[in-house]
Scaffold this motif. Structure first.
Motif, PDB file in Angstrom:
ATOM      1  N   GLU A   1       0.738  -1.129  -0.099  1.00 41.77           N
ATOM      2  CA  GLU A   1      -0.010   0.075  -0.154  1.00 41.77           C
ATOM      3  C   GLU A   1       0.985   1.178  -0.057  1.00 41.77           C
ATOM      4  N   GLU A   2       1.966   1.139   0.835  1.00 45.75           N
ATOM      5  CA  GLU A   2       2.675   2.391   0.853  1.00 45.75           C
ATOM      6  C   GLU A   2       3.448   2.574  -0.589  1.00 45.75           C
ATOM      7  N   ARG A   3       3.882   1.632  -1.207  1.00 43.50           N
ATOM      8  CA  ARG A   3       4.656   1.603  -2.435  1.00 43.50           C
ATOM      9  C   ARG A   3       3.432   2.223  -3.495  1.00 43.50           C
ATOM     10  N   THR A   4       2.327   1.811  -3.553  1.00 43.06           N
ATOM     11  CA  THR A   4       1.229   2.324  -4.314  1.00 43.06           C
ATOM     12  C   THR A   4       1.051   3.702  -4.223  1.00 43.06           C
ATOM     13  N   GLN A   5       0.985   4.075  -3.203  1.00 45.90           N
ATOM     14  CA  GLN A   5       0.887   5.730  -2.717  1.00 45.90           C
ATOM     15  C   GLN A   5       2.082   6.366  -3.412  1.00 45.90           C
ATOM     16  N   PHE A   6       3.369   5.774  -3.186  1.00 47.07           N
ATOM     17  CA  PHE A   6       4.358   6.523  -4.005  1.00 47.07           C
ATOM     18  C   PHE A   6       4.182   6.389  -5.264  1.00 47.07           C
ATOM     19  N   PHE A   7       3.802   5.257  -5.801  1.00 45.19           N
ATOM     20  CA  PHE A   7       3.433   5.111  -7.383  1.00 45.19           C
ATOM     21  C   PHE A   7       2.453   6.291  -7.791  1.00 45.19           C
ATOM     22  N   LEU A   8       1.494   6.572  -7.118  1.00 43.22           N
ATOM     23  CA  LEU A   8       0.540   7.351  -7.440  1.00 43.22           C
ATOM     24  C   LEU A   8       1.053   8.775  -7.370  1.00 43.22           C
ATOM     25  N   VAL A   9       1.738   9.090  -6.507  1.00 48.64           N
ATOM     26  CA  VAL A   9       2.553  10.370  -6.506  1.00 48.64           C
ATOM     27  C   VAL A   9       3.416  10.634  -7.667  1.00 48.64           C
TER      28      VAL A   9
END
Length: 232
Positions: free
Chosen positions: A211-219
């Motif tokens: 989930e943290e990785r996907t947040q970084f991806f979206l940013v």
């Protein structure tokens, strides 16, 4: 040895409440549906570890048996929710195959598997006491074979982990799910309950890290953390 297993299960139960707070924080940052469902699963897993840790203190009898019945019921109900969490994480990673129909279908499949597990395993459930490495617990009488639905759920999330690995260059959901698959496939009658419980903790951590990785991806993809527009 007689105290190591109960204390370890208690430590796992407390650790899972730390993970619940982590999931809530991630949900506040992104309103990710996966981070709403995961705490529900973690509450059940934490309860499971708590009952395992205090079984010897409670002692054999109706109280421990009743608490164990609830432990099994929660397990049958929540384990399929890993499917929903996996699909939601794939959705947030912008996987092209995850549309609204697939997201709804993940709930239908998860609830259907839960209903099957309850109907075939929980209704008419017979429990017998068993002791292993200082842990007194109630075990399913005449249990035969591995937990099929749990393994199927793990395999499904494993496939999602492979997709996220290739898409985001992030292997840890795959690794965490593989550990869970191996842990749940090991017979508790031979190795005890710690292998399965620890592997579930590892899988939960891998979901949170993803989930943290996907947040970084979206940013990095959108430039801003605007989840109302970035495939939330």
């Amino acid at each position: 040895m007689s105290i190591i297993y109960p204390l370890t299960h208690l430590s796992l139960a407390l650790s899972e409440w730390v993970l619940i707070s982590w999931a809530i924080r991630l949900w506040q940052q992104s309103t990710s549906l996966a981070m709403i469902v995961l705490p529900i699963v973690l509450v059940s897993i934490s309860y499971d570890n708590l009952i395992l840790s205090i079984g010897s203190l409670i002692g054999e009898g109706e109280l421990l048996k009743t608490l164990s019945m609830l432990r099994f019921l929660l397990h049958y109900l929540v384990v399929p929710l890993f499917i929903v969490i996996g699909v939601e994480l794939a959705h947030r990673a912008a996987a092209s195959w995850v549309n609204k129909i697939v997201r709804v279908l993940s709930w239908v499949i998860a609830l259907g598997l839960a209903a099957i597990d309850v109907a075939t395993h929980y209704i008419g459930l017979e429990l017998v006491p068993i002791e292993f490495a200082g842990i007194l617990r109630y075990h399913v009488a005449n249990l035969s074979g591995p937990p099929i639905i749990t393994i199927v759920v793990n395999l499904f999330v494993l496939l999602i982990g492979i997709g996220i690995w290739f898409r985001l260059k992030w292997p840890w959901l795959f690794v965490g799910t593989l550990v869970s698959l191996i842990g749940n496939a090991m017979p508790s009658s031979a190795v005890g309950t710690l292998a399965g419980s620890f592997s579930e903790l590892v899988m939960a951590i891998s979901l949170l890290l993803t989930e943290e990785r996907t947040q970084f991806f979206l940013v990095t993809q959108g430039g801003t953390l605007d989840f109302s527009q970035a495939r939330n």
